[in-house]
Design a protein around this motif. Sequence first.
Motif, PDB file in Angstrom:
ATOM      1  N   THR A  47      65.265  12.835  30.418  1.00  0.00           N
ATOM      2  CA  THR A  47      65.336  13.747  31.566  1.00  0.00           C
ATOM      3  C   THR A  47      66.774  14.159  31.853  1.00  0.00           C
ATOM      4  OG1 THR A  47      63.425  12.578  32.457  1.00  0.00           O
ATOM      5  CG2 THR A  47      64.573  14.042  33.958  1.00  0.00           C
ATOM      6  N   ALA A 112      60.687  17.863  28.190  1.00  0.00           N
ATOM      7  CA  ALA A 112      61.040  17.892  29.618  1.00  0.00           C
ATOM      8  C   ALA A 112      61.862  19.124  29.988  1.00  0.00           C
ATOM      9  CB  ALA A 112      61.813  16.623  29.973  1.00  0.00           C
ATOM     10  N   ALA A 162      62.621  17.988  37.171  1.00  0.00           N
ATOM     11  CA  ALA A 162      63.034  16.749  36.501  1.00  0.00           C
ATOM     12  C   ALA A 162      62.020  15.634  36.741  1.00  0.00           C
ATOM     13  CB  ALA A 162      64.418  16.322  36.990  1.00  0.00           C
TER      14      ALA A 162
END
Lengths: 246, 371
Positions: A47, A112, A162
């Motif tokens: 992330t 991500a 996130a």
Amino acid sequence: MRWLLALPALALLLAPLAGIVAAVGGTWQSGLAAALARGLGVAAGATVLAVAVGAPAVLGLRHLPSPLRAVVLATLALPWIVPPEVLALALAPIAGFAGGAAATILAGSLLAVAPVTLAGWLALRRVGEGELRAAASAGALPGLILRRLLLPRLARGIAAGAALGLAVAAGQVAVPARLGAPGSRGLPALLPDLLRDAGGPEAVAGVALAALLALLIPVLAVVAAIVIVRGGAERSGLVSDTARPR
Amino acid sequence: MRSSRRPLRGALLLAPLLLLLLGGLVLPLGRFLWNAVAERDVIAILPRTAATLAAWDGTGLPEDDAYAALAEDLRLAPMREDGTAAVARAARRLAETAPELRTALPETARRLSATAIPPAAALLLAHPAWERPASWAAIRGATGPAASAHLLAALDLRQAPDGSVRALPATEATHRAPLLRTLRRAGAAMALCVLLGVPLAALIAASAPGIAVALAALTLLPFLGGEAVRAASWWLLLGDHRPGAATLAAASSFLPVLALPLAVALRGVPPGLRAAARVHGASAWRVFRRITWPHARPALFGGAGAVFVLTAGESLAPSFLSAAPALAERIARHAWVAGDLGLSAASSMPLLLILAGAVALARLLAGRRAG
């Protein structure tokens, strides 16, 4: 009537969760918590990398003409189109020289980066042209507009993205299971082994416990995303209409 | 939102993202997919034979020097560190064109090491395959830098010695079925998601903000849980190898990909617009066609395409929930179990092309570009 029509969909969504809850049990194994922590650590790394490349990209999108911007946004879907097993095979040479954890972080960041960038871009797009004009006509320089107007909105969007990106990266199976060393895998990557060995009722209850624990990160991520989005909406006076696009 | 555009600054800010996608996905994927056409296995073990056959015109049997070169290559092969495995890899590759060579090559290598008679006679004694021009043509066809044999094999096709491409008999065809099965499952999951996702999206769109957020969170959870949790939860619910279980699991997980963008799109329809149209005499069908459908179309087709792509890429859930594994599982087994990267990459190619086509079609039908 709407609830009635949506009932089959709601049943389909709730059925697997009910399946886990109904079967949960078994004795607690310390290995599960360790695997959960390992998976969380790797997902956090993915992330961070996704935010590091996604946040500047959102600001960069502002400077692109619309057709080019559409192309960049479309490229974010590429890692999602590639089947996870194929991605694992493609990243195998990287795991060979950098290790399985590095390859898992890279794969997680590829997945991500889409929610991070898209959520950031959607948040930034909500800044109205009128707001920008008003700020400029009041004498605010571009740097001040960026700091005071754009970055706070961007930060909330990125943070919500996130949170979802963390959940997506933590849910990976193919890359950590194929490329990670047996002792370094997170909880989702251990589940296939638990399923293969699930012979008796005790083992089945253990599978349910592991699945329930693996759901912990997505649950927290969804709650965090909601809190972030609602917090932002409250600050900008949109509290009664958070879900409606503007 | 409009802003002062500086394309150079934009490009610099986007550079890390593009580098991540290029270095972490495009290049590694390209390198993996190159295995689908790259020829390494045969030339590694038969370099002298390849050099000799380069001068062969392909008609009849080659000259004696080709027999001598093959005998020399096979005599030296066991002396390599990975000799037996290398011969097996070369035999597996040659079998994609000439099936008989799967056993002929290792058998000849084994017999040659225990004989001292002249090479041509020794080869002919070792295996009758060397009496046939097709065997030599197969070797020559597998020693170039690239060839289509893996790709043809992945589609249950084979190139005959005369260059024509033919479908394998049903008893030998093993690759097309998993691809078709995977696409059927993806289509079924997509249809199910459309069927269930539209009413769900309508409910979310019409609900008060608090309820809409709760419904959206519930919809999102199975998707974010990932494939392992999905496989485990449906396995716990239904047990293993139940017909339709893998499709249900995929639909439950990928429902948000369709339902949530659709809900946002439906919520974007100005509240008074439909009522105003009805007041002006528009029928319910006309209101749907002129107001609701233009808003919903991009989300519906985009979401349906995404469900298809995500379901087709699954491997773990179908392997636990269905008796017949998905293509992605086969791709992994070719590489990790059989060590056949060529066939693994070649099996990936049609799947990736179909998925890219599905995305392009969905964008075309959606009729509106993002951004």
